[in-house]
Scaffold this motif. Structure first.
Motif, PDB file in Angstrom:
ATOM      1  N   ARG A  14       3.161   2.536  -3.193  1.00  0.00           N
ATOM      2  CA  ARG A  14       2.449   3.068  -4.352  1.00  0.00           C
ATOM      3  C   ARG A  14       1.801   4.407  -3.982  1.00  0.00           C
ATOM      4  O   ARG A  14       0.651   4.477  -3.608  1.00  0.00           O
ATOM      5  CB  ARG A  14       1.401   2.076  -4.838  1.00  0.00           C
ATOM      6  N   TRP A  45       0.826  -1.199   0.000  1.00  0.00           N
ATOM      7  CA  TRP A  45       0.000   0.000   0.000  1.00  0.00           C
ATOM      8  C   TRP A  45       0.870   1.262   0.000  1.00  0.00           C
ATOM      9  O   TRP A  45       0.660   2.188  -0.787  1.00  0.00           O
ATOM     10  CB  TRP A  45      -0.920  -0.011   1.220  1.00  0.00           C
ATOM     11  N   SER A 104      -4.491   2.421  -2.568  1.00  0.00           N
ATOM     12  CA  SER A 104      -3.065   2.696  -2.429  1.00  0.00           C
ATOM     13  C   SER A 104      -2.901   3.995  -1.654  1.00  0.00           C
ATOM     14  O   SER A 104      -3.874   4.650  -1.284  1.00  0.00           O
ATOM     15  CB  SER A 104      -2.407   2.818  -3.799  1.00  0.00           C
TER      16      SER A 104
END
Length: 650
Positions: free
Chosen positions: A309, A306, A529
């Motif tokens: 990005r 997570w 993200s």
């Protein structure tokens, strides 16, 4: 004297080591092993579970050349041995321009200032970052330079990383020896995150491997993909796409694809159609702060998956490679419009040119004298961009102030999967409205019977090695303007009043890129993200740009310029409450940067940072958790990396 040699080719030799099922490329199979650590205990791994006690007497600052804790010469020699000769101590190339320096060479200096930018020299240099001012301007490349060339914010040492082992060893050495660590690829860095005084730099530029995967299958994705090494530049991917007849979202030509571009979100020409760079990623191989080589994907190390990005470059690890989505070939059609204004021309001057683009900051034959008409035309052009966005297209533009109330405007539309005839129909209403304002520029003539845009043949980009890239002193300040600002005439007018004020009165160059990387475009995989939420509602990524003096400024002059720019950026913020800015093209002195660059993701990012990197191995200004440290700037220049990294309370 420690002799260090540069090896530019990627190492493809598989040495004994700890093999990982996550290996994408041969260089990732060459990993740090127990024998390496026995020979050099400074390379031992860290243990995040053994979090440093906050009450312990921890070092107040990172080691600094000449300080009591700076590694001795024999320790650097031993590290170089562990790296098989990959430790470099390169000189700043601009040293050749200083007559008082033993490295002075007038011929080399002239080449650096002229022909070098027509090659890949500056991109391929292990030390140079393309934006000079964060270095401290202690060794700018200028003819007949005065004074001495010193390292300033340049790293002391560079690890020429051609294997995962090189990166692991650098991370472990820096952590265990309390040395500042920085990460560099091509040097496309506007905020000083790829350099640092008294540091060791990990240079991932040699990691150039690319692989096409016809069918990549996971629980969340099935389709074509590419494996991309950390050092791959966009132009290299363009060659690869032409060879394999595929499309991959990429940044500008010489920007690296797998590192900071993805880590901050990353935009490209197909952002409205495919999403941001970070939305393309399927898997990431990374060396973390404890020195381990791991994979992050939806099923493994999901916290890093997570955070990596969109959660900030140089903050959570050093990426060695990524797997990204690939698509069938997507062909785009482009069209440009450009016009100027000079109210000092005779009133009889009229725009009569058939040219539909302006190559740069100059006045041409399509020059207005009516300032109101000029700005009305600019506003109409940007608003028309939303129609291109709706078809997956984007817009790219500049407004150049030329002095004496004169300006030049350039704007291009690029729309995928559309014929020239269809694009002409899309843009015709804009040209009609411009004509009613007295901006008489006809639509460009398209090739007859042309229904597709041919893809360049394989190798079409071969031989391009960064031409046009050279160190500059551009200062970027940016804002993401939401689509909501286009919804009503009143708010749109207020928006452009703020922008116009910063250009007309402030004298800044305006750079605008229009696209809409919504959550829907990103898809489920990309939308979950750490990307700044402001991206998902944006319609315009806008920048104010100025070029600072090549020889640098005093700290007082820099602070004065910052205060002046802040006055105009505040006008932008007033018409975009709750929005933010793009970290990679943002101001390192951005106020309330936590909210501007990360939105409401910030607290979660800091929690991941503290858990994964309790030592603070990875530090760069305006990245999650960076508030705990400051650069004690030697020249006082705000945002400079020319100084020792110390805890904020020191």
């Amino acid at each position: 004297m420690l002799l260090l040699k540069i090896f530019l080719a990627s190492a493809l030799i598989v040495a004994p080591g700890v093999l990982s099922v996550s290996v994408n490329f041969p260089y990732e199979s060459v990993q740090l092993n127990t024998a390496d650590i026995r020979r050099n205990p400074a390379l031992r791994y860290g243990n995040p579970v053994e979090t440093p006690d906050p009450d312990a007497d921890l070092p107040h600052c990172r080691a600094w050349p000449g300080s009591h804790d700076w590694p001795a010469a024999d320790e650097w020699t031993k590290l170089n041995t562990s790296l098989n000769g990959a430790l470099l101590r390169p000189d700043p190339p601009a040293a050749a321009c200083y007559p008082s320096d033993a490295r002075y060479n007038a011929t080399t200096c002239r080449w650096l200032l002229g022909q070098a930018r027509q090659t890949g020299f500056w991109i391929d240099d292990p030390l140079v970052v393309l934006t000079q001012w964060p270095q401290g301007s202690t060794c700018p490349a200028v003819m007949d330079a005065k004074g001495n060339c010193t390292r300033g914010g340049f790293p002391e040492y560079v690890v020429n990383a051609t294997t995962a082992k090189h990166i692991q060893a650098a991370v472990n050495f820096a952590r265990n020896k309390n040395v500042r660590l920085v990460i560099k690829n091509t040097g496309h860095d506007f905020g000083g995150r790829s350099m640092g005084g008294g540091s060791i730099s990990v240079w991932v530029h040699p990691l150039k491997n690319i692989e096409f995967i016809p069918k990549y299958t996971t629980d969340s994705y099935e389709g074509m993909a590419v494996r991309v090494g950390a050092g791959v530049e966009s132009w290299e991917m363009a060659n690869f796409m032409a060879e394999h007849n595929i499309t991959v979202l990429t940044p500008a030509t010489t920007v690296g694809m797998a590192g900071g571009w993805i880590a901050a979100g990353g935009h490209g020409g197909l952002t409205s159609k495919l999403g941001l760079g970070s939305d393309q990623v399927l898997s990431i191989n990374v060396v973390t702060a404890d020195g381990k080589f791991i994979t992050a994907d939806p099923d493994t190390n999901d916290d890093l998956w997570w955070a990596l990005r969109g959660g900030g470059p140089s903050a959570f690890g050093i990426v060695t490679s990524v797997v990204m989505r690939a698509f069938p070939p997507i062909r785009s059609t482009s069209m440009s419009v450009g016009f100027s204004v000079n109210p000092n021309l005779p009133n009889t001057a009229r725009p009569t040119s058939n040219a539909t683009s302006t190559a740069g900051p100059r006045l041409g034959s399509s020059t207005l004298t009516n300032v109101t008409a000029f700005w009305t035309g600019v506003k109409q052009t940007y608003r028309h961009c939303l129609q291109a966005n709706a078809l997956g297209g984007f817009c790219f533009s500049y407004i150049y102030p030329l002095g004496n109330s004169s300006f030049t405007f350039t704007h291009s539309f690029s729309v995928p999967s559309i014929t020239p005839t269809e694009l002409t129909s899309l843009i015709q209403p804009l040209f009609d409205s411009l004509n009613t304002l007295g901006i008489d520029i006809p639509l460009p003539r398209m090739p007859p019977n042309m229904t597709t845009i041919p893809r360049p043949p394989p190798g079409a980009f071969q031989g391009f090695r960064g031409g046009g890239d050279a160190p500059i002193n551009t200062r970027y300040r940016s804002r993401l303007f939401p689509r909501a600002n286009y919804a009503s005439d009143a708010l749109y007018d207020r928006t452009w009043t703020a922008i116009r004020h910063s250009i007309e009165e402030g004298g800044y160059t305006f750079h605008g890129i229009g696209y809409t990387p919504t959550r829907e475009v990103a898809g489920p995989l990309g939308a979950d993200s750490a990307v700044n939420p402001a991206w998902r509602v944006a319609a315009l990524h806008a920048s104010l740009m100025e070029t600072q003096p090549a020889g640098g400024m005093t700290a007082a002059e820099a602070r004065e310029r910052d205060a002046r720019a802040a006055k105009y950026l505040d006008l932008w913020r007033e018409v975009t409450p709750g929005s933010g800015a793009y970290l990679n093209e943002g101001d390192p002195m951005e106020p309330n940067w936590q909210a501007s660059f990360y939105g409401d993701n910030y607290d979660r990012l800091v929690e991941i940072k503290r858990r994964r990197d309790p030592w603070g191995v990875f530090w760069a200004q305006t990245t999650p958790g960076s508030e705990g440290w400051d650069v004690k700037v030697l020249d006082g220049y705000p945002g400079s990396q020319n100084g020792r990294l110390c805890r904020a309370w020191v």
